[in-house]
Structures are given as structure tokens and as C-alpha cells.
Design a protein around this motif. Sequence first.
Motif, mmCIF file in Angstrom:
data_model
loop_
_atom_site.group_PDB
_atom_site.id
_atom_site.type_symbol
_atom_site.label_atom_id
_atom_site.label_comp_id
_atom_site.label_asym_id
_atom_site.label_seq_id
_atom_site.Cartn_x
_atom_site.Cartn_y
_atom_site.Cartn_z
ATOM 1 N N UNK A 1 0.833 -1.210 0.000
ATOM 2 C CA UNK A 1 0.000 0.000 0.000
ATOM 3 C C UNK A 1 0.862 1.253 0.000
ATOM 4 N N UNK A 2 1.936 1.259 0.787
ATOM 5 C CA UNK A 2 2.786 2.455 0.869
ATOM 6 C C UNK A 2 3.463 2.746 -0.464
ATOM 7 N N UNK A 3 3.925 1.701 -1.151
ATOM 8 C CA UNK A 3 4.590 1.900 -2.439
ATOM 9 C C UNK A 3 3.627 2.507 -3.450
ATOM 10 N N UNK A 4 2.389 2.017 -3.483
ATOM 11 C CA UNK A 4 1.442 2.540 -4.466
ATOM 12 C C UNK A 4 0.984 3.949 -4.108
ATOM 13 N N UNK A 5 0.744 4.194 -2.819
ATOM 14 C CA UNK A 5 0.367 5.547 -2.395
ATOM 15 C C UNK A 5 1.462 6.533 -2.785
ATOM 16 N N UNK B 1 12.594 1.953 -4.418
ATOM 17 C CA UNK B 1 13.559 1.472 -3.432
ATOM 18 C C UNK B 1 13.224 2.040 -2.059
ATOM 19 N N UNK B 2 12.493 1.245 -1.276
ATOM 20 C CA UNK B 2 12.171 1.616 0.097
ATOM 21 C C UNK B 2 13.182 1.002 1.073
ATOM 22 N N UNK B 3 14.289 0.472 0.542
ATOM 23 C CA UNK B 3 15.286 -0.175 1.379
ATOM 24 C C UNK B 3 16.242 0.817 2.000
ATOM 25 N N UNK B 4 17.333 0.272 2.577
ATOM 26 C CA UNK B 4 18.304 1.091 3.304
ATOM 27 C C UNK B 4 18.929 2.150 2.404
ATOM 28 N N UNK B 5 19.183 1.802 1.142
ATOM 29 C CA UNK B 5 19.799 2.756 0.219
ATOM 30 C C UNK B 5 18.800 3.736 -0.378
ATOM 31 N N UNK B 6 17.522 3.503 -0.151
ATOM 32 C CA UNK B 6 16.519 4.445 -0.619
ATOM 33 C C UNK B 6 16.458 5.661 0.293
ATOM 34 N N UNK B 7 15.797 6.704 -0.198
ATOM 35 C CA UNK B 7 15.689 7.928 0.599
ATOM 36 C C UNK B 7 14.512 7.818 1.568
ATOM 37 N N UNK B 8 14.691 8.189 2.836
ATOM 38 C CA UNK B 8 13.573 8.131 3.790
ATOM 39 C C UNK B 8 12.446 9.067 3.355
ATOM 40 N N UNK B 9 11.218 8.796 3.776
ATOM 41 C CA UNK B 9 10.098 9.677 3.387
ATOM 42 C C UNK B 9 10.237 11.059 3.999
ATOM 43 N N UNK B 10 9.840 12.056 3.236
ATOM 44 C CA UNK B 10 9.870 13.430 3.753
ATOM 45 C C UNK B 10 8.782 13.635 4.803
ATOM 46 N N UNK B 11 7.671 12.907 4.685
ATOM 47 C CA UNK B 11 6.542 13.029 5.609
ATOM 48 C C UNK B 11 6.084 11.615 5.990
ATOM 49 N N UNK B 12 6.825 10.927 6.867
ATOM 50 C CA UNK B 12 6.510 9.525 7.167
ATOM 51 C C UNK B 12 5.108 9.319 7.732
ATOM 52 N N UNK B 13 4.651 10.237 8.575
ATOM 53 C CA UNK B 13 3.307 10.069 9.150
ATOM 54 C C UNK B 13 2.228 10.237 8.086
ATOM 55 N N UNK B 14 2.459 11.150 7.150
ATOM 56 C CA UNK B 14 1.499 11.333 6.052
ATOM 57 C C UNK B 14 1.453 10.077 5.186
ATOM 58 N N UNK B 15 2.611 9.487 4.907
ATOM 59 C CA UNK B 15 2.648 8.262 4.120
ATOM 60 C C UNK B 15 1.883 7.147 4.824
ATOM 61 N N UNK B 16 2.094 7.010 6.126
ATOM 62 C CA UNK B 16 1.377 5.979 6.887
ATOM 63 C C UNK B 16 -0.123 6.236 6.882
ATOM 64 N N UNK B 17 -0.501 7.491 7.058
ATOM 65 C CA UNK B 17 -1.926 7.843 7.089
ATOM 66 C C UNK B 17 -2.594 7.504 5.751
ATOM 67 N N UNK B 18 -1.969 7.928 4.655
ATOM 68 C CA UNK B 18 -2.562 7.672 3.341
ATOM 69 C C UNK B 18 -2.627 6.176 3.038
#
Length: 677
Positions: free
Chosen positions: A411-415, A433-450
Amino acid sequence: GEDQAHSFEPRLYPQGFRFRDWVAHALNSDMPYDRFVKEQIAADLLNEPDKSDQLPALGFFALGPVYYGDSKMLDQYDDRIDTLTRGFLGLTVACARCHDHKFDPITQKDYYGLAGVFASTAYVEVPLGVAAGKELATGGNRQEIIKAKADEVARFTDEQVQSLRGELVPQIARYVVAAWKLYNGRKADPKASAERLAAAESVHSLILDRWLKYLTLPEHRGVPTLAAWTGLVQMEDSRTDLSSSAQPLADVKKVASDLQATILGLVKRRDAAVSGSKPGTGVVQAAFVPATLNKAETAALDDILGPNGVLTVPNAQVETLLTGDSKVHYAVIKAELERLKMGSFVHALTEGPKLGNVHVLIRGNAETPGEETPRRFLTILAGESAPSFKQGSGRLELANAIANRGNPLTARVMVNRVWQHHFGVGLVRTASNFGILGEPPSHPQLLDYLATNFVERGWSLKALHKEIMLSATYRTSTATNSRGEEIDPGDRLLWRMPRRRLDIEAWRDSMLAVSGKLDSSIGGPSLSLSAPDNNRRTFYAAVSRHELDSMLRLFDFPDPNATTDARMTTTVPLQQLFVLNSDFMVRQAKALAARVTAVPGEAETARVERAFRLVLNRLPSRQELALALAFLQPKPRGGPFLSNSGITASTGSTSRLSRWEEYAQILLSSNEFMYVD
């Protein structure tokens, strides 16, 4: 891609458009995203009575690049694993082909567990039938069905060849007499028709021609069985008094009858049957004991009944000799074969002929296999104790594992991809790339909410689009200010809407729309963008991996040989040359000018305002209006404005444009038309 680029003669996917049509229908109908995922991985394994609407979804893998040769099969699995995991999970699992992933908790066993799924899967082409006006998949592998039908046609053809030959042997005398008549007729008229004589004699013209050729070949004059015939011919050819009557027909008929009897006698001797009793049983049985024929007799029989003999009809010409039910049946099965070859079908997957696990390859080398790895999902997501896949290839279990509510990535990847679509960059910039070498989300709580809302709302993409587009963030202006530039110059916190350039599809479609030429019909085969009459949406353009269309390539269309998570945006001189000189731009400029000036006698001011509303969705400023009116005034060639002609890039020939057509091209070429601001 509708072909692949890994050979000199690319494998084509002529029905590849069916996958594209399936995607369009799925998105338009708001298919739940979890279902969207499952159908692309395992549509053929879903427990539904009619899979005709789902099977095109398997084009997700079936239309992928093909690597030829057994040693290259792992490359094909690698491509599928990479596309699957980066596309749906945002993980670079393909890194584990040669060693455990050096950064993410993904092992070689994880990789080869997935490789086993695809090693147990086969490519198929499923034919489509028509029933009640709707295309229905009839099931089965199209290639196997075509082969079975071709074999049926070949068997029937061979049977008919044997049957026709058997029917023609008792007619030898008739054909020899007809051949004599045709031979004499052509002495008087070299163009004498075999068809006309054959009709009069009730024989087949094809067989008549073959008999005449056989009987008159110079090298056959010494054949013992043709001695009587040769004598007649020599007597006929030696006649000097053309007024005298020809050889009596009765003599010809006797020679023909004797030849037929001779051939039948040879056949009988060859296939002579003797009766006898099996010792000790008293049971009488017939056994065929081939009689001995001398060399000349064997050659004579072969000339008539052998593989290339007079009475052995070439397979390609059998149809011309068939009659009645045989002719009808042959026509039916031949038509069925052609329909299968040319008919509609779906590029799809099926369970492979051999289901099983694969071995870990040490350092990825096929020559150094290690331990066998069970087919299973990634350990980091499924857990150490999760069972291995047991249902066939495991594709259905894999699909269910990816589209699972408990999977934290799907769900997070598609959002994130949807967010990237609307804002140009995702909350996670490295969308695949949501792995270690990927960039962390700018708004992690927004990503989780969506992502949470996305799943709770039934995986509805339309609901997700709506929520994002109604937000204050989405409706923010692109205007900048000094305070925002000081705090967040890269706009990572989205204090303003980023300005974005239209991709090639949207830009070309917009041009067709404002010129009044856009064909908005949905579905159907692909069309080349170079075709002058192609006014369909660019979504329906043919995409070649072997040679990508120059227009797509010029405007940053992604390489269809690899999965791509974001498009590059380049600005190069060739793009401007395309805008100035291409036939496509000239055609749209002419169409737009014709649309704007359609009302006779209308004031130029009104026309300029209409052009601005159509192209830029606003009215011109006073300065823009003044410049436009000045430009549209007739000017001598070589004046301060553009000349009254344009050069088409494709031909180099001059294509004269009116002032309005030139002005329309200027508007279509503007940055304001190309950018979302």
C-alpha cells in the motif's frame, strides 16, 4: 513493450495492446488495487468460471523481455523478479542473485525462492473466440492448438493424396487418350487449353498436364512400358502429308488400355497376397509378400506412383482435385487453421510443464549450484516460519502475499507512486527502493496515514486521488516567496506546488485536443506515432523495445527494456528543432488556425482571445494582444517577423503557412503550454 530487443529478429507481441486495454479498464472502473496486483501475477489461477476479462492482465510478465537459450533463462527470471519486487514492494531483490543483499535483509534463498516460482511458469498464447458479441478466452495454449490443427490438416491432406492416387490408377487409360489429344492439339495450336480439353474428357487438368509432361519427356522414350506409346508418337511426328488422317483413335485407346493394364499388373505383383496357416494353430491368415520386380519395372512404377510420380498430387494442390464432402471438410479445417494463426489471442502465463524448486547458484553461476531452495515469499515480510508455496508454481500464493493487508510495503509503495504522479516527486523520492539505500520519506506520518486509509477504503485508487487532490497542499500555488526559498529552497516540505513539465503523452494529447483533432476513443491495437492520420491518444502508441519511436525517445519516454520508477526531464536543442520543424507540429498548427478562424469576418481580437483560451486557458494580456495583432498583419517576406513559410523536418521541403498558422505554432510551442503552472 510490443516486441523485445535481445535478438536480431525481435520477438513480436502483436496482441500486446490487450494488456494496455486491461490496465485502462481496471483503472477506469476503480478496480481495488489488491485485485489489480493479483490479476497481473495469477489471473489464470483465480477461482472464477470465466477468466476472459482477467487473462490479459498476465501481460505484466508475458510481455516482458525474452532471453534466448537455456543459459539465459535465469536472466528472464531475474527480469521478472526485479519488475515484481521493485514495482509492487519497492525492494531491489535482484541484488541477491549472486550474494545476500549487502544492505537490505534479503538473502540469496529469498531470491531463488522467487526464481522457482517463475521457473515453474510457462509463456502461452490463449486464443480468443467470439460468442454473443463478446470475446471469450477458449483456454489452452494457442501455439499448441495451432500445431494440433496444422497436424490435422497435414494428416487429412496425406489421406486425400493416397485416396486420390487410388482413384486415379483405374483412370490411366482415359488420361493417356486425353494426353494424346492435347499433344496433337498443341502441334496445331501451341496455346491449346488443357482446361478446356480436360472438361471435355471429364479429367482433371492438373493430372492431364502431369501425364502429358511424363509421356513426352525425351528421356522417357526408352522406357519399356512406354514403348507402344513412343511408337505412336514417332509415327505421328513422321507424317509429311498433313491432309491425311491422324493415327486412328482406336489404336491410341488400345495403347492406353495396355499401359493401364501393365501398371495395374505391376501393382498387383508388388502387393501380391498369399494365404497360409500359422503353424500349430489352424488359423488361416493373409500375409503380404512383396514380389520381386526388376529394375526397369520398379522405375516405371515409381514414375507413376512414387513420391514424385504422375499420380501423386502435391499437397499444396490437393484442394483443386477434391470434391463433395472431402472438399468441404478440407476448406473448413484450413480456414480454422488460418483463423487460429491470424485470430485474436492473449499473451499470458500458465503453470509450467515441470513444477519444482531451483538451486541457489553460488555467486550466481549456473555451473556451481548449491542447495535447493523452496518456493516462498521474502522472509523479512513473511516471517521465518512461513510455509513454502505448495499450490502449483506458487504464483497465486505469491500474489496473495503481496496483496495482503498485513504487508507493510504494498500500500505504501502505491500511495507514494500516486503522490509522485500529482507532485512530480514522491514522499519517498526513490519510488522503487524503500530499502536502506533508498531515501527516507519526507513526511513519514502522512505516508502511513494515506496507506492506512487506502487499505481501509477498499484499496480504491479513485478515493486516494480524490483525497490528495482536495487537499490544501495540492491546491497550493506554484508562486514562490523569499521566506520559503530561505527555509526550504528545494521545496521538499511542499510550501508551494512544484512547477512540472507535461510528459510526452500529455503534451501531444493536449496539442491534439486544442487543435480539435483528438480521437478520444478507448481501446484497440497500437498505432505508429509517425502515421500522419494518427490522432489517437499517445497512450495507444506502439512501443518498441527494439527501436523506440523517435518522438517518444526525444521527449524522455522511459526505456521499455527496464522497469523505471521516474522519468527524466531533459531540455535539449533537438526538442526545440522538433517544435519548429516537425510535420506533426505543422499539422496541429494548421488545424488550430482553422479552428480559431472558422467564423468568417470575425475580428482578429476575438480570434486571438479564442486561441489563448484554447491553448493557455486564459485571455491575453494587453501587450500579448498587441503583439499578436501586429504579427497577424500581412508582412512582406524578409520582414522583422517570421517568414511566411516553414521547413518540414522529415522531407526538407517547404510547407507554406499562413500568418495565422504560424501564430498557432508559436502558441503551441510556448513553455506555458508545456508546463503545469
